[in-house]
Design an enzyme around this catalytic site. Structure first.
Site, short mmCIF file in Angstrom:
data_model
loop_
_atom_site.label_atom_id
_atom_site.label_comp_id
_atom_site.label_asym_id
_atom_site.label_seq_id
_atom_site.Cartn_x
_atom_site.Cartn_y
_atom_site.Cartn_z
N GLY A 23 -51.36 -22.33 -18.46
CA GLY A 23 -51.15 -22.26 -19.69
C GLY A 23 -52.06 -20.93 -20.02
N CYS B 30 -52.97 -24.49 -12.19
CA CYS B 30 -53.96 -23.05 -12.44
C CYS B 30 -54.87 -23.74 -14.13
CB CYS B 30 -53.60 -22.53 -12.80
SG CYS B 30 -53.83 -20.44 -13.31
N TYR B 31 -54.23 -23.85 -15.13
CA TYR B 31 -55.08 -23.91 -16.24
C TYR B 31 -55.41 -25.64 -16.37
CZ TYR B 31 -56.85 -25.09 -21.41
OH TYR B 31 -57.14 -25.34 -22.59
N HIS C 233 -49.33 -21.53 -8.44
CA HIS C 233 -48.73 -22.14 -8.76
C HIS C 233 -47.87 -22.37 -8.04
CE1 HIS C 233 -49.31 -21.50 -13.46
NE2 HIS C 233 -49.59 -20.02 -12.85
N GLU D 23 -45.20 -24.49 -8.30
CA GLU D 23 -44.02 -24.79 -9.23
C GLU D 23 -43.25 -23.66 -8.93
OE1 GLU D 23 -46.30 -23.22 -12.74
OE2 GLU D 23 -46.42 -24.65 -10.81
N SER E 287 -20.73 -16.37 -22.16
CA SER E 287 -20.34 -15.14 -22.62
C SER E 287 -20.27 -14.49 -20.77
CB SER E 287 -21.81 -15.32 -22.22
OG SER E 287 -22.41 -15.35 -21.08
N GLY E 288 -19.84 -15.37 -20.09
CA GLY E 288 -18.86 -15.13 -18.86
C GLY E 288 -20.23 -15.62 -17.91
N GLY E 289 -21.19 -15.20 -17.41
CA GLY E 289 -22.69 -15.57 -17.12
C GLY E 289 -22.37 -16.86 -16.48
N VAL E 290 -23.35 -17.26 -15.25
CA VAL E 290 -23.62 -18.67 -14.49
C VAL E 290 -23.58 -19.28 -15.68
CG1 VAL E 290 -25.56 -18.12 -13.65
CG2 VAL E 290 -24.07 -19.06 -12.44
N ASP E 291 -24.57 -19.10 -16.25
CA ASP E 291 -25.16 -20.45 -17.27
C ASP E 291 -24.13 -21.04 -18.37
OD1 ASP E 291 -27.22 -19.27 -16.11
OD2 ASP E 291 -28.14 -18.08 -17.99
N SER E 292 -23.54 -20.43 -19.11
CA SER E 292 -22.73 -20.63 -19.77
C SER E 292 -21.40 -21.10 -19.07
CB SER E 292 -22.00 -18.88 -21.12
OG SER E 292 -21.69 -17.76 -20.49
N LYS F 141 -32.02 -21.66 -12.86
CA LYS F 141 -31.07 -20.74 -12.49
C LYS F 141 -30.82 -21.78 -10.91
CE LYS F 141 -30.13 -17.30 -14.16
NZ LYS F 141 -28.68 -17.40 -15.59
#
Length: 469
Positions: free
Chosen positions: A11, A38-39, A127, A129, A181-186, A325
């Site tokens: 954090g 880390c923190y 990190h 992760e 939107s046309g991106g991979v996510d949507s 992603k």
């Protein structure tokens, strides 16, 4: 809850900040493994009697880790070999609590990893992760499956089955619209919800006037040819540009764009009939970077999280909200989406609005569109488009002196940005060949009127972000 183990996360705070988050010291009496990152590692050390102090030399970005003992989270990793890890801290562990030992070190962190001699308490200053810690998967796997004795049961297929069932149960016989939107996510979110509710989903593509040249037409053509989704398009470019007139602050841009999208979607939902749900391709990094915790400022308000209005008529469905992603791309493959949809480079929801630094005008958008088209064309032609995470142009809010022919010029500066990443949580600048950079720079200066200088951004995330705003 009977957890098999606990993770104390990283954090932005220092353990000495007044509002810094604290864990209940009782967790160290539960008899279960605890991993501090880390923190979280610094907090564990402080709570158990050690000392954490401001580091003379902060560590942000790439560092080499030397492992002292191949056991626990470092099982099966070679001793003393330099492993690349990703640091992001200004404090460091100066004195260990009783019965703790250092199990790895870096150039500026003699206690880059620590462990208790007899209890399953482990801390790492880096990190594990993030993708740029190259042994992160091995470290987390060792913690889960060896230290905590967990067994893997989650698969992408189990995620699809559970998510489809949950969406079907939530929506039932009602209707939903999807921000496409046309991106991979949507695209993946739309495919997943379509699998759950079929023709009760209507996808809406909004041209907000901040798209790249010809992009909306290309997106609409692709989905009409490659899917059976109910798809309508809305040209709202004038609407958005009027809302952004005179606005320079990046946070305000993101929030106005976010609120604008919601208003458009609610208007379109009203035209369709009774619609109760809005599907968004929100990812976990969007959520992480948009929230504020105990006084720590959010990194930026993502238009689909921090930019949303407080009162919405539509209920959100965000099936990818806990994914990164790279996981979304795997999900898209499992759902059978075409490679062209899955492997497009990320493009931000606010579009060129956060790549035109400062005030947005039609003239400045035109300059950026022309420059960005050259970047994408040359990256594709050279074969580097699929080799990097993201590549794009940014129009800076400054002008610089140049000379063209025999005349003095005072024109705009374009910054090129190309990064390598896997999940957008961390990123490193791409080592593009000089020849490619030279061609891109030469073409932009010669072909884009109003630009006389091109620079290349060589900063990593952290401490920079991928997008400039």
């Amino acid at each position: 809850m009977r957890p098999k183990g606990l993770v104390l996360s990283g954090g932005p705070c220092s353990v000495y900040d007044q509002e810094a988050p604290r864990s209940d010291p009782g967790i160290f009496s539960l008899g279960i493994p605890v991993l501090g990152i880390c923190y979280g590692a610094q907090l564990m050390v402080q709570q158990l009697g050690g000392i954490v102090e401001k580091a003379e030399k902060r560590e942000f970005g790439r560092a080499d880790l030397k492992i002292a003992e191949p056991m626990g989270i470092f099982a099966d990793l070679a001793v003393q070999e330099a492993y690349q890890v990703w640091m992001s801290h200004g404090d460091r562990i100066e004195r260990l609590p009783d019965d703790f030992v250092a199990s790895a070190e870096s150039a500026h962190s003699p206690c880059a990893a620590v462990r208790h001699k007899s209890q399953p308490f482990i801390g790492v200053q880096f990190h594990p992760e993030v993708a740029h810690t190259l042994i992160g998967t091995e470290i987390l796997g060792n913690f889960l499956f060896q230290v905590c004795a967990c067994s893997p049961s989650w698969t992408m297929r189990s995620f699809i089955d559970a998510t489809v069932a949950a969406i079907h149960q939530q929506v039932q016989e009602r209707r939903a619209i999807c921000a496409l939107s046309g991106g991979v996510d949507s695209s993946v979110a739309a495919a997943l919800v379509d699998k759950a509710i079929g023709d009760r989903l209507t996808c809406i593509h909004v041209d907000n006037g901040l798209m790249r040249g010809g992009e909306s037409a290309t997106i609409l053509k692709f989905f009409k040819e490659n899917s059976k989704l109910n798809l309508i398009d809305v040209d709202a470019s004038r609407y958005f540009l009027s809302r952004l007139q005179g606005v320079s602050d990046p946070e305000e841009k993101r929030k106005r764009i976010g609120r604008g999208f919601i208003e458009i979607f609610e208007q379109e939902a009203h035209k369709i009939g009774q619609v109760d749900f809005l599907v968004q391709g929100t990812l976990y990094p969007d959520v992480i970077e948009s929230v504020s915790f105990r006084g720590a400022a959010p990194i930026k308000s993502h238009h689909n999280v921090g930019g949303l209005p407080e009162i919405m008529r539509l209920t959100l469905i965000e099936p990818l909200r806990e994914l990164f992603k790279d996981e979304v791309r795997q999900l898209g493959q499992e759902l059978g989406l075409p490679d062209e949809a899955i492997h497009r480079q990320p493009f931000p929801g606010p579009g060129l609005g956060i790549r035109v630094l400062g005030e947005i005008t039609e003239e400045r958008l035109t300059i950026l569109r022309q420059a960005d088209a050259i970047v994408l064309e040359e990256m594709t032609k050279s074969g580097w488009y699929r080799r990097v995470w993201q590549s794009f142009a940014v129009l800076l809010p400054i002008q610089t002196v140049g000379v063209m022919g025999d005349g003095r010029t005072y024109e705009h500066v374009i910054a090129l940005r190309a990064v390598d990443s896997r999940d957008a949580m961390t990123a490193d600048w791409s080592r593009l060949p000089y020849d490619i950079l030279a061609v891109i720079s030469n073409r932009i200066i010669n072909e884009v009127r109003g630009v006389n200088r091109v620079v290349y951004d060589i900063s990593s995330k952290p401490p920079a972000t991928i997008e400039w705003e």
